[in-house]
Design a protein around this motif. Structure first.
Motif, short mmCIF file in Angstrom:
data_model
loop_
_atom_site.label_atom_id
_atom_site.label_comp_id
_atom_site.label_asym_id
_atom_site.label_seq_id
_atom_site.Cartn_x
_atom_site.Cartn_y
_atom_site.Cartn_z
N LYS A 121 0.85 -1.10 0.02
CA LYS A 121 -0.18 0.11 -0.01
C LYS A 121 1.00 1.09 0.07
N GLN A 122 1.91 1.40 0.96
CA GLN A 122 2.72 2.23 0.83
C GLN A 122 3.54 2.78 -0.65
N PHE A 123 3.99 1.55 -1.13
CA PHE A 123 4.70 1.88 -2.40
C PHE A 123 3.79 2.35 -3.43
N PHE A 124 2.60 1.57 -3.22
CA PHE A 124 1.49 1.96 -4.50
C PHE A 124 0.95 3.40 -4.27
N ILE A 125 0.96 3.96 -3.26
CA ILE A 125 0.60 5.44 -3.18
C ILE A 125 1.54 6.39 -3.53
N LEU A 126 2.86 6.11 -2.84
CA LEU A 126 3.93 6.78 -3.30
C LEU A 126 4.39 6.89 -4.61
N ASN A 127 4.46 5.78 -5.33
CA ASN A 127 4.51 5.37 -6.59
C ASN A 127 3.43 6.38 -7.46
N PHE A 128 2.50 6.01 -7.10
CA PHE A 128 1.35 6.78 -7.72
C PHE A 128 1.58 8.44 -7.85
N VAL A 129 1.77 9.14 -6.43
CA VAL A 129 2.05 10.48 -6.71
C VAL A 129 3.45 10.74 -7.22
#
Length: 220
Positions: A121-129
């Motif tokens: 979840k952390q990687f997904f959100i920060l990767n998205f941004v």
């Protein structure tokens, strides 16, 4: 099919494929094409975002699923992974958010993070941004670059594009080369700090010399 039609028909596909793999240059060129009226700037940025986000998400998943097995067959990657692990512990949030700007480590970081204790979840959100920020900056940079050379582009379209591609490729190559040297130097320092008895890469025979000297001193 002329050059304009080629860009119009396949420009977005080229941007998506290029950014899926890496693709700073292709995004800048997409921004230039948008200024020329061949592509749409928001669509260039959106396509670059999708390609970059999906590519790095895939590399992260590969790291999570089979990264450790793959690393066992690629020991040369281990020092970079150790260095990335140290960066992760020191700058976790900023590393995940901005890794696209880490030339020399940009391709391996998502994979490396997948092998570490980074929640999906952390990687997904920060990767998205991070992908949004990266795509907007580079596509707008290309648009502004095209604006500066508007008259030249209008008059000598094909030669100008070729020249711009060569200039951008050279600049990116020099930036990546210089950054990669700095990163490799930091990795070697980090490795020497963790393994102080390891041979110095600048003096590969130093351990042998020290061993001989120690042996001579013992004999005396």
């Amino acid at each position: 099919m002329d050059l304009e039609q080629l860009i119009i028909n396949y420009g977005y596909l080229a941007i998506f494929i290029g950014t899926f793999l890496e693709g700073e240059t292709i995004v800048v060129l997409g921004g230039i094409a948008a200024h020329m009226g061949l592509l749409d700037l928001p669509l260039v940025a959106a396509t670059a975002f999708m390609g970059s986000f999906m590519g790095d998400q895939l590399f992260f998943q590969i790291g999570r699923i089979g990264g450790k097995r793959l690393l066992a067959t690629r020991p040369v990657w281990q020092e970079r992974i150790e260095y990335i692990d140290e960066l992760l512990h020191r700058y976790r949030f900023w590393l995940i958010l901005t890794f696209r700007f880490y030339y020399g480590l940009r391709n391996i970081i998502p994979f490396a993070l997948g092998t570490m204790s980074v929640p999906f979840k952390q990687f997904f959100i920060l990767n998205f941004v991070g992908a949004i920020i990266w795509a907007i900056i580079l596509s707008c940079l290309g648009y502004l670059f095209g604006q500066a050379f508007e008259a030249f582009l209008d008059k000598y379209q094909l030669p100008a594009i070729i020249i711009i591609v060569l200039i951008l490729a050279f600049i990116l190559f020099m930036v990546k080369r210089r950054t990669k040297k700095k990163i490799i130097h930091k990795i070697e320092e980090h490795h020497h700090h963790i393994h102080p008895d390891a041979p110095n890469p600048e003096h590969p025979h130093s351990d042998n010399i020290n061993t001989i000297n120690h042996s001579n001193n013992t004999n005396h």
